[in-house]
Design a protein around this motif. Structure first.
Motif, PDB file in Angstrom:
ATOM      1  N   GLY A   1       0.797  -1.688  -0.057  1.00 13.23           N
ATOM      2  CA  GLY A   1       0.511  -0.014  -0.693  1.00 13.23           C
ATOM      3  C   GLY A   1       0.344   1.735   0.123  1.00 13.23           C
ATOM      4  N   MET A   2       2.295   0.693  -0.791  1.00 11.10           N
ATOM      5  CA  MET A   2       3.387   2.673  -0.903  1.00 11.10           C
ATOM      6  C   MET A   2       3.510   2.864  -1.873  1.00 11.10           C
ATOM      7  N   ALA A   3       2.097   2.980  -2.722  1.00 11.50           N
ATOM      8  CA  ALA A   3       2.018   2.992  -3.815  1.00 11.50           C
ATOM      9  C   ALA A   3       2.939   4.454  -4.498  1.00 11.50           C
ATOM     10  N   ASP A   4       3.289   5.175  -3.860  1.00  9.97           N
ATOM     11  CA  ASP A   4       3.826   6.897  -4.062  1.00  9.97           C
ATOM     12  C   ASP A   4       5.841   6.287  -4.022  1.00  9.97           C
ATOM     13  N   LEU A   5       5.751   5.120  -3.094  1.00 12.21           N
ATOM     14  CA  LEU A   5       7.066   5.002  -2.691  1.00 12.21           C
ATOM     15  C   LEU A   5       7.984   4.582  -3.908  1.00 12.21           C
ATOM     16  N   ALA A   6       6.919   3.274  -4.253  1.00 11.50           N
ATOM     17  CA  ALA A   6       6.950   2.720  -5.449  1.00 11.50           C
ATOM     18  C   ALA A   6       7.407   3.681  -6.820  1.00 11.50           C
ATOM     19  N   ALA A   7       6.364   4.063  -6.704  1.00  9.90           N
ATOM     20  CA  ALA A   7       6.855   5.057  -8.032  1.00  9.90           C
ATOM     21  C   ALA A   7       8.332   5.706  -7.681  1.00  9.90           C
TER      22      ALA A   7
END
Length: 237
Positions: A118-124
């Motif tokens: 649930g850490m999509a911003d860090l994934a990007a």
């Protein structure tokens, strides 16, 4: 190298170091590469034990994967048996390889794990990292957030969320360490694998591309390599 040739070598890779190949051909990836190249056999416990003609960062990463992979996944490494001996290069090239292993572990393995957490911003942010400094900064941010989320999940007894967040913190920390110790890059795949089935395939792809940087191992005749491996196994039969 011909894809799918691995069965011709008729060799079994095992975790850990081995005094000499057993009847089943059990050695680690680097030990198998030594035998296939026709070099004097030696047990390999760390990349420093490899012959000088082996790239230190690449053999360290390969050894880390070899020891961490489940038995069902380890045969992926047979594709690299003929590519390690003779891969050593200048200090500058070896540094480039080390940086590549760390950067690509952040760019390819961390993002899908972060998405699952649930850490999509860090994934990007990890996926978009174009250089090593940006990749390490993204990995540090992921390690920090993963640790915080894991602590909060533990207090709430949200065990699954906590385990996933802990994996994020552990793998991101390993990615940062990989900038100075290539074997730590293998720990990125190891930490992600319980939540990311494709982690081992991604790690093998990273090794394949890292081996294309700088000096390439001289060609080894496939049948001659097979004969050398067979001969080594026959000694213990």
């Amino acid at each position: 190298m011909t894809a799918g040739f691995e069965h011709i070598l008729n060799w079994r890779l095992l975790a850990g170091s081995h005094p000499f190949p057993g009847p089943d051909g059990g050695t680690c990836i680097n030990e198998a590469a030594i035998v296939a190249a026709g070099l004097p056999y030696r047990a390999i416990r760390a990349s420093a034990d490899c012959p000088p003609c082996f790239s230190r960062p690449l053999s360290a990463y390969a050894l880390g994967l070899n020891d961490a992979m489940p038995d069902a996944e380890r045969p992926r490494l047979m594709a690299f048996v003929l590519r390690l001996s003779g891969s050593a290069d200048t200090d500058e090239v070896e540094a480039e390889r080390t940086a590549f292993l760390a950067r690509e572990s952040v760019r390819r393995i961390l993002p899908p794990l972060l998405d699952r957490a649930g850490m999509a911003d860090l994934a990007a942010r990890c996926e978009a990292a174009s250089g090593l400094p940006a990749a390490l900064a993204a990995a540090r941010a992921a390690a920090w957030r993963g640790g915080n989320v894991a602590q909060g999940a533990s207090l709430r007894r949200a065990w699954l969320q906590g385990a996933l967040a802990s994996a994020v913190a552990r793998t991101a920390t390993a990615a940062v360490q990989a900038a100075g110790e290539p074997r730590a890059a293998a720990e990125v795949a190891e930490g992600a694998a319980p939540f990311l089935p494709e982690a081992w395939a991604l790690a093998a792809a990273i090794l394949d591309e890292a081996l294309r940087i700088g000096r390439q191992a001289p060609g080894i005749d496939l049948l001659r390599a097979r004969d050398r491996l067979d001969a080594a196994r026959a000694v213990r039969a």
